[in-house]
Design an enzyme around this catalytic site. Structure first.
Site, PDB file in Angstrom:
ATOM      1  N   TYR A   1      -2.918  10.974   1.206  1.00 53.28           N
ATOM      2  CA  TYR A   1      -3.541  10.933  -0.121  1.00 53.28           C
ATOM      3  C   TYR A   1      -3.504  12.313  -0.763  1.00 53.28           C
ATOM      4  CZ  TYR A   1      -5.282   6.217   0.708  1.00 53.28           C
ATOM      5  OH  TYR A   1      -5.368   4.867   0.927  1.00 53.28           O
TER       6      TYR A   1
ATOM      7  N   ASP B   1       0.846  -1.189   0.000  1.00 55.62           N
ATOM      8  CA  ASP B   1       0.000   0.000   0.000  1.00 55.62           C
ATOM      9  C   ASP B   1       0.892   1.254   0.000  1.00 55.62           C
ATOM     10  OD1 ASP B   1      -3.121   0.603   0.428  1.00 55.62           O
ATOM     11  OD2 ASP B   1      -1.994   2.075   1.580  1.00 55.62           O
TER      12      ASP B   1
ATOM     13  N   HIS C   1      -4.627  -7.902   0.228  1.00 61.36           N
ATOM     14  CA  HIS C   1      -3.900  -6.646   0.344  1.00 61.36           C
ATOM     15  C   HIS C   1      -3.074  -6.552   1.618  1.00 61.36           C
ATOM     16  CE1 HIS C   1      -3.215  -2.411  -0.489  1.00 61.36           C
ATOM     17  NE2 HIS C   1      -3.663  -2.082   0.709  1.00 61.36           N
TER      18      HIS C   1
END
Length: 376
Positions: free
Chosen positions: A303, A178, A354
């Site tokens: 982000y 990630d 993930h």
């Protein structure tokens, strides 16, 4: 400042009391209009998890489990960085920095630290040993929260190199998934002290202008379309308005729980029941590291800082190992990743998603040992 201070997780009782009050006073929405997760985490499951969080989950026991690892805080570039630093009993161990992402945390690594640091006690050889460093990203967990812009992937990668050198490691490996994959990739690009990188989320794209695709490539394209069409709203929100979503995440424990657990359901390898991939306690361990530190907004800002450049940049020329798990978000084939990495090791995993270290710790540990065994 270069001081390194011992740290121990100790969430105040008043934070836990406040959590239970907020859970009991939740104003619930009506139930979803579908009989699946297509509108988000279902009301019945959210209420069940919230009830367990309030009455069944034992944070003090889980806190003690996390505190079995040696933890520290040090200031880098004006920001406090919290990290686990677990040294191996084997003197020739290779230093390894492992970086989590969102909605992850250091809680993801509870099941891999001991096998990596003490392999002879966990089915491995002394020459497989690592000194393991697991930092909390800026704005996450017990690390400091940036008060100004600029803490994107590039700055974090430089900070991690400084951290490793400060710990006395002038030759080390790096691993991540990630956002941890993005940071690890950037570490691999930099002229620093890292000798090789390993990732369970490689970044790769189809060749420009390609019109015909293999079966493997078609599967990857379908996964990418599904993510863009049905699964990426969180990223759009956090990359454009992290402050706005942060009010709800910091104020409401149920909002924080739902925001994270929906991704555990979507991104893990299971047959419809997320608890076959991760237990309730494991999921709530992670949620607690966001709730107890009020980091819903500050964690979202990565982000805003870096999402536009995620996956871009020059090729990593360091030896790169990849563990490709079947339920990863994108699952790019090796051919798409070769342009971005000097891939010397690639493992196609039989199961897992993930949160690789959390879901499949044995597969994860075996692959990390195998890859770094080629570069020690």
């Amino acid at each position: 400042m270069t001081a390194i201070t011992r740290f121990r997780i100790a969430v105040p009782d008043e934070v836990l009391d406040d959590l239970r009050r907020r859970l009991s006073n939740t104003r619930w929405p009506e139930t979803e209009c579908v009989d699946d997760w297509s509108q988000g985490i279902p009301l019945s499951y959210t209420r069940a998890l919230a009830d367990y969080w309030a009455g069944g989950y034992d944070w003090r026991a889980r806190e003690a489990r996390l505190n079995r690892f040696d933890q520290y805080v040090t200031e880098i570039d004006g920001l406090d960085i919290h990290f686990i630093h677990q040294r191996s009993p084997h003197p020739d161990a290779l230093p390894l920095i492992i970086t989590h992402g969102w909605p992850g945390s250091i809680a993801e690594f509870q099941k891999i630290i001991e096998p990596l640091t003490d392999p002879t006690a966990h089915g491995g050889r002394a020459e497989d040993a690592f000194h393991v460093v697991c930092p909390s990203l800026p704005g996450f967990g017990f690390s400091g929260k940036p008060t100004a812009t600029g803490w994107g992937v590039e700055r974090i990668a430089r900070a991690w190199d400084e951290l490793m050198v400060r710990l006395g490691y002038t030759r080390y490996g790096a691993q991540g998934g990630d956002w941890g994959a993005a940071v690890t990739t950037q570490i691999g690009r930099n002229i620093g002290h890292c000798i090789a990188i390993h990732t369970n989320m490689p970044m790769g794209r189809p060749p420009k202008g390609a019109t015909e695709f293999t079966t493997e490539e078609q599967v990857a394209l379908a996964a990418l379309r599904r993510y863009q069409d049905q699964d990426s709203g969180y990223a759009k929100q956090q990359s454009t308005r992290p402050q706005t979503i942060g009010y709800g995440l910091v104020d409401s424990p149920v909002a924080q729980l739902a925001w994270i657990v929906e991704k555990f359901w979507s991104w893990t390898d299971h047959d419809g029941d997320v608890e076959t991939a991760l237990s309730r306690d494991e999921m709530l361990d992670d949620v607690m590291l966001y709730w107890a530190t009020a980091s819903g907004a500050s964690s979202a800002r990565i982000y805003w800082e870096s999402f536009r450049v995620f996956g871009g940049g020059t090729r990593v020329e360091l030896p790169t190992g990849v563990a490709s798990f079947p339920k990863e978000i994108g699952r790019p084939p090796r051919s798409w990743c070769e342009g971005g990495y000097n891939i010397t090791h690639w493992t196609t995993m039989p199961r897992g998603g993930h949160f690789a270290a959390f879901e499949q710790p044995e597969l994860f540990v075996d692959d990390v040992r195998a890859f770094f065994g080629t570069v020690r």
